[in-house]
Design a protein around this motif. Structure first.
Motif, PDB file in Angstrom:
ATOM      1  N   ASP A  51      33.117 100.568 -37.259  1.00 56.22           N
ATOM      2  CA  ASP A  51      34.189 100.607 -36.251  1.00 56.22           C
ATOM      3  C   ASP A  51      33.894  99.658 -35.097  1.00 56.22           C
ATOM      4  O   ASP A  51      34.798  98.984 -34.573  1.00 56.22           O
ATOM      5  N   TYR A  52      32.641  99.590 -34.682  1.00 56.09           N
ATOM      6  CA  TYR A  52      32.255  98.681 -33.592  1.00 56.09           C
ATOM      7  C   TYR A  52      32.544  97.232 -33.981  1.00 56.09           C
ATOM      8  O   TYR A  52      33.133  96.475 -33.185  1.00 56.09           O
ATOM      9  N   PHE A  53      32.182  96.861 -35.182  1.00 56.18           N
ATOM     10  CA  PHE A  53      32.400  95.479 -35.613  1.00 56.18           C
ATOM     11  C   PHE A  53      33.887  95.162 -35.749  1.00 56.18           C
ATOM     12  O   PHE A  53      34.339  94.073 -35.378  1.00 56.18           O
ATOM     13  N   LEU A  54      34.662  96.102 -36.276  1.00 58.80           N
ATOM     14  CA  LEU A  54      36.102  95.863 -36.430  1.00 58.80           C
ATOM     15  C   LEU A  54      36.776  95.667 -35.073  1.00 58.80           C
ATOM     16  O   LEU A  54      37.747  94.912 -34.946  1.00 58.80           O
ATOM     17  N   LEU A  55      36.238  96.336 -34.067  1.00 66.97           N
ATOM     18  CA  LEU A  55      36.813  96.231 -32.721  1.00 66.97           C
ATOM     19  C   LEU A  55      36.389  94.929 -32.032  1.00 66.97           C
ATOM     20  O   LEU A  55      37.209  94.254 -31.401  1.00 66.97           O
ATOM     21  N   THR A  56      35.104  94.548 -32.178  1.00 63.83           N
ATOM     22  CA  THR A  56      34.566  93.431 -31.387  1.00 63.83           C
ATOM     23  C   THR A  56      34.704  92.067 -32.062  1.00 63.83           C
ATOM     24  O   THR A  56      34.597  91.042 -31.385  1.00 63.83           O
ATOM     25  N   LEU A  57      34.933  92.047 -33.362  1.00 61.98           N
ATOM     26  CA  LEU A  57      34.980  90.762 -34.056  1.00 61.98           C
ATOM     27  C   LEU A  57      36.386  90.358 -34.508  1.00 61.98           C
ATOM     28  O   LEU A  57      36.545  89.385 -35.240  1.00 61.98           O
ATOM     29  N   GLU A  58      37.383  91.096 -34.043  1.00 62.50           N
ATOM     30  CA  GLU A  58      38.755  90.810 -34.483  1.00 62.50           C
ATOM     31  C   GLU A  58      39.204  89.416 -34.069  1.00 62.50           C
ATOM     32  O   GLU A  58      39.894  88.722 -34.830  1.00 62.50           O
ATOM     33  N   ASN A  59      38.808  88.972 -32.886  1.00 65.10           N
ATOM     34  CA  ASN A  59      39.218  87.639 -32.428  1.00 65.10           C
ATOM     35  C   ASN A  59      38.494  86.534 -33.192  1.00 65.10           C
ATOM     36  O   ASN A  59      39.058  85.465 -33.433  1.00 65.10           O
ATOM     37  N   ASN A  60      37.234  86.777 -33.545  1.00 63.34           N
ATOM     38  CA  ASN A  60      36.435  85.763 -34.257  1.00 63.34           C
ATOM     39  C   ASN A  60      36.822  85.645 -35.720  1.00 63.34           C
ATOM     40  O   ASN A  60      36.833  84.541 -36.286  1.00 63.34           O
ATOM     41  N   LEU A  61      37.124  86.798 -36.333  1.00 62.29           N
ATOM     42  CA  LEU A  61      37.381  86.827 -37.783  1.00 62.29           C
ATOM     43  C   LEU A  61      38.659  87.625 -38.067  1.00 62.29           C
ATOM     44  O   LEU A  61      38.636  88.673 -38.714  1.00 62.29           O
ATOM     45  N   PRO A  62      39.799  87.152 -37.596  1.00 61.90           N
ATOM     46  CA  PRO A  62      41.024  87.957 -37.710  1.00 61.90           C
ATOM     47  C   PRO A  62      41.429  88.259 -39.152  1.00 61.90           C
ATOM     48  O   PRO A  62      41.844  89.375 -39.459  1.00 61.90           O
ATOM     49  N   ASN A  63      41.311  87.285 -40.044  1.00 66.67           N
ATOM     50  CA  ASN A  63      41.739  87.505 -41.431  1.00 66.67           C
ATOM     51  C   ASN A  63      40.879  88.564 -42.126  1.00 66.67           C
ATOM     52  O   ASN A  63      41.375  89.457 -42.799  1.00 66.67           O
ATOM     53  N   THR A  64      39.573  88.441 -41.934  1.00 72.59           N
ATOM     54  CA  THR A  64      38.640  89.383 -42.566  1.00 72.59           C
ATOM     55  C   THR A  64      38.820  90.778 -41.990  1.00 72.59           C
ATOM     56  O   THR A  64      38.909  91.768 -42.740  1.00 72.59           O
ATOM     57  N   VAL A  65      38.875  90.894 -40.658  1.00 73.64           N
ATOM     58  CA  VAL A  65      38.993  92.209 -40.010  1.00 73.64           C
ATOM     59  C   VAL A  65      40.300  92.885 -40.395  1.00 73.64           C
ATOM     60  O   VAL A  65      40.321  94.076 -40.742  1.00 73.64           O
ATOM     61  N   ASN A  66      41.419  92.155 -40.378  1.00 70.76           N
ATOM     62  CA  ASN A  66      42.705  92.756 -40.733  1.00 70.76           C
ATOM     63  C   ASN A  66      42.744  93.186 -42.197  1.00 70.76           C
ATOM     64  O   ASN A  66      43.308  94.229 -42.548  1.00 70.76           O
TER      65      ASN A  66
END
Length: 529
Positions: A90-105
């Motif tokens: 959950d922490y990574f999905l929240l903090t890395l959304e801007n860096n890796l939008p395609n992967t996180v979404n």
């Protein structure tokens, strides 16, 4: 951190292939071995020292997972490597959304599904590779258990392997037969095929030299070779036991100190080995309704009843039922089938069964059990010592006397070992070349070179063998056999065994001894440990 170097003996090919991947050549690998723990241990030690900044490593295991947990583990392994942090998903999905939008979404949407497929897992890998524009090493441990999580996973995985050239795949499994079948069929790919690494194929000298490098300089060759004889090929054992030896070995009281070491290793109930082996016993209790009889079979094999006919004679099971039990034990990696001979696959487990477990299940007081197993261990040590210092010719005569028209497969090579019986020994014109001839039969003619063998030695043996035209020819060298001598032996239909083969045969026939040539050891080199 004191990182063990044992990976160099078994994973050097992995290191070479990853180096090749850096240069643009991808070769996928399958690491196969009898012990899942050893494979993971070797990978742990390798990766501590050898992670390249050029790559991102994604490492997941199939054990005890459902499809969603497996998918999450891929995501979490990637994020941890990418960020250099250990945090929650959950922490990574929240903090890395801007860096890796395609992967996180993609991960968020997939986790909303009721049924995650293997196609989702490999699509996640594809998203990661494409969005980061990096090369990846995907380590998938126990891959043969994927069937327990996903249906029809092969096609999606094969397609990913073929199309995604920026990801190198490393699979591991202890279910060797199933892994070989998958690799030969569903994952037999024209582009992206798998090279197999069999980590249990390790020779005697490599084990000896590695173990010696882990030990204090005052330990005797006898003590080192005693442990090599009972430890087999599992390098976790060498690493763990070397630390115990350092704290307990005394050359002035060798037998007593070796007994103390074995007590620490095998009898301490909170120790790694005792816990591991008790779990193996408990596993049998879960899998076999008649597990007590199954344990009797294992104890019998450990005690030297290695042929199916010998096990049938014990009347534990009838022949058909015995075959069924042996096949299941083979599938569970408790034993290996070498032809008409069966062996416990874990040498130290076999030693523990015979000398510790067998005593523990006797109806005796704790004090008497302790007395008996200590006496057993001392007897084993002294027995090995007596045989170790015996004349080499006598050792080989003893080995040959155990042949019973056996069919044995060693490293996928089939050997037929004839029943020989008692042998007379004739010294040739060379002081280290002997001819061994049966007293009662003329069906076998044997040669023994107590040293390295060249083509001149082989010619002399073959010329003498011509006098016994109906005989099967066996040539044994206590050292190495040159390539030209091996070719001669093959052309003249002669079984040729070098020191590695002979030490394998000693182990197969439960003979507590080894052939040890100091010159070979002195000239050997297996790398810097």
């Amino acid at each position: 951190m004191n990182v063990k170097k044992s990976w160099k003996l078994k994973l050097s090919t992995l290191d070479k292939r990853i180096e090749g991947f850096k240069s643009g050549y991808r070769q996928n690998l399958a690491i196969l071995g009898l012990d899942t723990e050893e494979i993971s241990y070797l990978l742990d030690n390798y990766l501590i020292e050898n992670k390249y900044n050029d790559f991102i490593y994604i490492r997941v295991s199939v054990n005890y997972k459902d499809s969603k947990d497996f998918f999450k583990d891929i995501a979490l392994s990637f994020f941890s490597e990418y960020s250099g942090k250990i945090e929650s998903l959950d922490y990574f999905l929240l903090t890395l959304e801007n860096n890796l939008p395609n992967t996180v979404n993609f991960i968020k949407n997939a986790l909303k599904k009721n049924n995650i497929t293997f196609f989702d897992a490999v699509e996640l890998l594809d998203k990661i590779v494409n969005e980061t524009n990096k090369k990846y090493i995907f380590l998938l441990e126990n891959f043969t258990d994927i069937d327990d999580i996903f249906n029809s996973w092969y096609q999606a995985f094969a397609k990913f392997i073929i199309l995604q050239r920026n990801c190198m795949i490393v699979l591991t499994s202890s279910d060797i037969l199933k892994a070989e079948n998958i690799l030969a069929n569903e994952l037999n790919l024209l582009f992206g095929n798998f090279e197999k690494i069999y980590i249990d194929n390790i020779n005697f000298i490599d084990k000896y030299l590695y173990f010696k490098s882990c030990l204090p300089s005052d330990i005797s060759e006898f003590a080192i070779l005693f442990f090599v004889n009972i430890l087999g090929n599992n390098l976790i054992y060498y690493d763990l036991i070397s630390d115990i030896i350092k704290n307990n070995y005394k050359s002035s009281e060798e037998v007593d100190s070796l007994t103390r070491i074995l007590e620490e290793v095998l009898y301490r109930k909170d120790g790694y080995f005792y816990q591991k082996y008790i779990k193996k016993i408990e596993f049998l209790r879960e899998k076999f309704m008649d597990y007590y009889n199954v344990i009797k079979v294992l104890l019998s094999i450990s005690g030297g009843y290695i042929r199916k006919s010998e096990l049938v004679s014990l009347n534990i099971y009838d022949s058909k039922t015995l075959k069924s039990k042996l096949d299941r034990l083979n599938r569970f990696n408790y034993i290996i089938n070498l032809g008409n001979i069966y062996k416990i696959s874990d040498h130290l487990f076999s030693f523990w069964l015979l000398n510790i477990f067998r005593v523990n299940i006797m109806p005796l007081s704790l004090q008497m059990k302790y007395f008996f197993w200590r006496e057993n261990l001392k007897k084993e040590i002294n027995n090995f010592k007596d045989k170790f210092y015996r004349d080499k010719v006598e050792k080989i005569k003893d080995l040959l006397s155990y042949f019973r028209d056996d069919i044995i497969y060693i490293n996928n090579i089939k050997y037929i070992l004839p029943h020989i019986g008692k042998l007379k020994v004739i010294l040739s014109d060379k002081e280290d070349l002997y001819f061994l001839i049966p007293y009662e039969k003329d069906n076998v003619f044997c040669g023994l070179k107590v040293n390295n063998t060249n083509d001149i030695d082989m010619f002399e043996f073959l010329n003498e063998a011509n006098k016994y035209k109906q005989s099967k020819k066996i040539f044994i060298s206590t050292g190495e056999i040159s390539s030209s001598a091996k070719l001669l032996a093959k052309n003249y239909k002669t079984l040729a065994f070098d020191y590695n083969d002979i030490n394998n045969l000693f182990s197969i026939y439960n003979l507590r001894t080894l052939i040890f040539e100091k010159e070979i050891i002195k000239n050997a080199c297996v790398g810097d440990f």
